[in-house]
Every structure is written in C-alpha cells, then in structure tokens.
Design an enzyme around this catalytic site. Structure first.
Site, PDB file in Angstrom:
ATOM      1  N   TYR A 142      66.228  28.562  37.903  1.00 14.50           N
ATOM      2  CA  TYR A 142      66.109  27.846  39.177  1.00 14.50           C
ATOM      3  C   TYR A 142      67.453  27.259  39.630  1.00 14.50           C
ATOM      4  O   TYR A 142      67.581  26.774  40.740  1.00 14.50           O
ATOM      5  CB  TYR A 142      65.070  26.719  39.081  1.00 14.50           C
ATOM      6  CG  TYR A 142      63.646  27.194  38.886  1.00 14.50           C
ATOM      7  CD1 TYR A 142      63.257  28.465  39.284  1.00 14.50           C
ATOM      8  CD2 TYR A 142      62.691  26.377  38.314  1.00 14.50           C
ATOM      9  CE1 TYR A 142      61.957  28.911  39.114  1.00 14.50           C
ATOM     10  CE2 TYR A 142      61.385  26.812  38.134  1.00 14.50           C
ATOM     11  CZ  TYR A 142      61.021  28.085  38.536  1.00 14.50           C
ATOM     12  OH  TYR A 142      59.735  28.514  38.363  1.00 14.50           O
ATOM     13  N   ASP A 224      55.274  35.769  26.981  1.00 17.67           N
ATOM     14  CA  ASP A 224      54.093  36.458  27.521  1.00 17.67           C
ATOM     15  C   ASP A 224      52.953  36.422  26.520  1.00 17.67           C
ATOM     16  O   ASP A 224      51.798  36.150  26.871  1.00 17.67           O
ATOM     17  CB  ASP A 224      54.433  37.900  27.952  1.00 17.67           C
ATOM     18  CG  ASP A 224      55.180  38.684  26.884  1.00 17.67           C
ATOM     19  OD1 ASP A 224      55.736  38.065  25.949  1.00 17.67           O
ATOM     20  OD2 ASP A 224      55.213  39.924  26.967  1.00 17.67           O
ATOM     21  N   ASP A 248      57.268  26.277  33.645  1.00 18.91           N
ATOM     22  CA  ASP A 248      56.587  26.039  34.916  1.00 18.91           C
ATOM     23  C   ASP A 248      55.216  26.712  34.876  1.00 18.91           C
ATOM     24  O   ASP A 248      54.176  26.117  35.177  1.00 18.91           O
ATOM     25  CB  ASP A 248      57.465  26.638  36.036  1.00 18.91           C
ATOM     26  CG  ASP A 248      57.066  26.158  37.405  1.00 18.91           C
ATOM     27  OD1 ASP A 248      56.108  25.377  37.516  1.00 18.91           O
ATOM     28  OD2 ASP A 248      57.729  26.561  38.387  1.00 18.91           O
ATOM     29  N   ASP A 252      51.336  24.810  33.769  1.00 19.84           N
ATOM     30  CA  ASP A 252      50.244  24.802  34.753  1.00 19.84           C
ATOM     31  C   ASP A 252      48.993  25.451  34.185  1.00 19.84           C
ATOM     32  O   ASP A 252      47.881  24.957  34.371  1.00 19.84           O
ATOM     33  CB  ASP A 252      50.659  25.555  36.031  1.00 19.84           C
ATOM     34  CG  ASP A 252      51.322  24.631  37.040  1.00 19.84           C
ATOM     35  OD1 ASP A 252      51.715  23.514  36.642  1.00 19.84           O
ATOM     36  OD2 ASP A 252      51.446  25.020  38.214  1.00 19.84           O
TER      37      ASP A 252
END
Ligand code: NAD
Length: 367
Positions: A142, A224, A248, A252
C-alpha cells in the site's frame, strides 16, 4: 496510585455513547479494584472540527504522544461529508496513526459462546474461538514505490510495489512475539515465500527474531493456505502475524467469522516508549453509525473490549481484562442483547446504557 495515563477521544455519532459506558467501567476499576487511571478527554474528528476547524488539534496530538494509551470511539458522519478532504473527520484518525507510527495492528477474533449461532460457520468450529491477527500497518504494497498508472507500449499499466525492509519486519514480528508471550505462546507467520522475495525475507527475519523468544512456538504458513485454515478450523491458531495486504484480508475474514460489527475491538501499537509500554491506540472496528446515533441503540461492547485490550496490552493487567471479558460473556449468556445482536423472537433489546448496567452488575458479582 495511578496505573497509567489514558487519553479518551469519544469522537462523533455513537462514539460518545459507547465511550460513556467505557468511562463507567474505568470508574468501576478505580472504585472496586483500586486501579485508577490518569484520564484526560479531548476532541477528535467532526467534534474537533466543529470546535477548532481541524479534525485533530495539535495539542491533542501532543497529548496522544505522551499518554500510555489512547482510547478512541469513532469519527465521521454525513454532516461532514461536504468538507474538504484535508479536514475530513477521518484525517484526525489517520494523523494519530501516522504520527504515533502505529505499525502493528491487532485484530482479535473472539467468539462468545452465546453468539456462536451468529457465525456463518458451524457452532463447534467457532464456539470459544480466541485468536489474534497482527497486521503490519505502515509499509508493504500500500506504500511501496514505484506506484501509479503509467502508459507502456500504447496501453496503461497499473503498478504497486511490495517492499519491506528488515527493520520493518523485525519490529512487527517483535510486537507479535510479545503478544504471543501474553497469550498462548504460539505464533504463526503468514506470507507467500513460495512466490515472493519479500515473503522469503519476511520468513527469514521472523525466524531470526524467534531466537529472542524461545518460549514461543513459531510456525510458518503460506497466506493463501492460512485463509483456508482460518475458515476450516480457526481454533488451531493463537497469534498470526502477517503483512499489510494479507493482514487486511485475513483480519476481515477472521473478524467476521464471529458475527456483529458491534462486538469487534482493535488496537494499533507502535514502538515502546521510555517506560517500556508501546505507543498505543485502542478503538472499535465500527464507525460512527449515523443511522442509530443519539438513539441509545448502539452496542458498547466493541468499545469496552477495546478498553479490555488496553488493560491487557498496555497496562499488563491480563487478569483484570479476563474479568471484564468474563462479565461480557456472562451478560450475553443471560440473553441480554442490544438491537444489533437480536436473532431470536421475543427478546427485547436493551439500550446502550442498559448493556453497560448489565456488565457492571456482572463485574460486581465477580468480586
Ligand atoms: P458503521 O460501522 O458506522 O456502520 C455500519 C452499520 O453497522 C450501521 O448499520 C450501523 O448502525 C451498524 N453499527 C456499527 N456499529 C454499531 C454498534 N456499535 N452497535 C450497533 N450497530 C452498529 O459504518 P458506515 O455506516 O460505513 O460509516 C458511518 C460513518 O463512520 C462514516 O462517516 C464513516 O466514514 C465513519 N467510519 C469511521 C470509522 C472509525 O472511526 N474508525 C470506521 C468506519 C467508518
């Protein structure tokens, strides 16, 4: 004697409503447990803009740098949508995170038994879950350069760069090991060392840091596969540490395994200060909920659990954090629900302060 200093920033919308219940709980610890905090309160977000024309006054920023922990409610609201980007309420929160250099973002996923049926997963997979995801927050893809949309060979190309220095990995790894020491002493590091050089370096540095924490059992997993394992059997984890992008996503997923937004706390930690405590900001994951603000409907538990995280991670009061979390668990087991937690017919919701009353009564009963 004061245990330490706390700066309370209630913010906007339901922020002040949920924070009012936290303040009652802070008072309870002072009166009943002789654990007093040096508490100051200030404005952030739209409330600060209304008073000072800026979402975070310099004096408030300076105070935040000095205290042991900052506790924030929520910022934002439709009234402020028309403001210039530079003074939007969210800028106040971003300034706090940036100037305090809060690189370690802690997102717990904790499932209270009484709410296990709220999850999309089966009860036995989720009941009693208590895991923590540590996400690196200030670097990675980011922020890495080069970034942008460029033109090459007559077509556009979008570029972002995943970039981590050893010191950036080292400090977030240490933060995660410290947490693991205060919890179940197990840490799983997630990256994609199979396909990314930054992942290879991540794995090497975390393995190196582990030598300073021989009591913590370290494992590694590709991110993953980690996502699959989180959905399959999340209870296998204690603390997970990962980079900004994977964190991130994974945080969540893990948080929503457990149900309502009104239940989710978070913490963001920085480097240790002179007294050994990390710079710290605790806040619920939810926003200012303008749709229910001012109606006494907000669930204060996410904000109360954020204070519980402060007890555990800033003030080393793990047993008192356990006491507070047990009080919340008992209240939920009794069937007390704010409106956001209603699933069953025939249950009348309690108000924000009604939930606070119920938790305080359980705290009294814990003595
Ligand atoms: P939100 O989290 O405020 O609300 C989403 C939904 O969840 C709403 O229906 C709300 O009523 C419900 N909800 C949230 N918290 C609840 C609680 N404690 N109890 C019961 N119900 C709850 O997100 P949004 O509606 O997308 O954003 C509203 C405002 O909050 C916007 O201005 C946004 O920018 C801001 N925001 C701030 C933060 C923050 O301060 N950290 C985070 C997210 C959004």
């Amino acid at each position: 004697m004061s245990i330490g200093s706390l700066l309370i920033l209630p913010g906007d919308g339901i922020g002040p409503e949920v924070m009012a219940e936290v303040k009652r709980i802070i008072d309870w610890f002072g009166e009943k447990r002789d654990l007093t905090f040096d508490v100051s309160e200030d404005l952030v977000g739209g409330a600060a803009y209304d008073a000072h024309g800026t979402p975070l006054h310099d004096d408030t920023m300076a105070k935040a740098q000095e205290v042991d922990a900052v506790l924030l409610g929520a910022v934002g609201g439709p009234k402020y949508d028309v403001l210039d980007f530079s003074v939007k309420p969210e800028r106040g929160l971003l300034r706090l995170r940036k100037e305090m250099d809060l690189f370690s973002n802690l997102r717990p996923a904790q499932c209270f038994d009484a709410l296990a049926d709220f999850s999309s997963l089966k009860r036995d997979v989720i009941a009693g879950l208590d895991i923590m995801i540590v996400r690196e927050l200030t670097s990675g893809v980011y922020f890495g350069e080069p970034r942008g949309i460029f033109t090459e060979n007559n077509e556009r190309v979008g570029i972002n760069t995943q970039r981590y220095t050893e010191s950036e990995i080292d400090r977030v790894a240490r933060s995660a090991f410290e947490l693991a020491m205060k919890r179940g002493k197990r840490l799983c590091s997630m990256e994609k060392a199979n396909v990314m050089e930054s992942g290879i370096l991540w794995r090497e540095v975390v393995t190196e840091v582990a030598k300073d924490y021989p009591e913590v059992e370290l494992s590694h997993m590709y991110a993953d596969a980690g996502g699959m394992q989180l959905a399959r059997w999340p209870k296998q984890f204690d603390v997970i540490v990962t980079d900004n992008l994977f964190g991130d996503l994974l945080s969540d997923v893990a948080a929503m395994l457990t149900g309502s937004l009104g239940m989710l706390p978070s913490a963001s930690l920085g480097l240790p200060m002179a007294n050994g405590r990390p710079k710290a900001l605790y806040e619920p994951v939810h926003g200012s909920a303008p749709d229910i603000a001012g109606q006494g409907k907000a669930n204060p538990i996410a904000c109360i659990l954020s204070f519980s995280m402060a007890l555990r991670y800033s003030f080393d009061l793990g047993a008192e954090a356990d006491r507070l979390e047990k009080a919340i668990e008992d209240v939920l087991a009794d069937g007390v629900r704010t409106a956001d937690l209603l699933g069953q017919e025939g249950v009348t919701p309690v108000s924000t302060s009604g939930m606070g009353d119920a938790i305080l009564a359980k705290l009294d009963a814990s003595l």
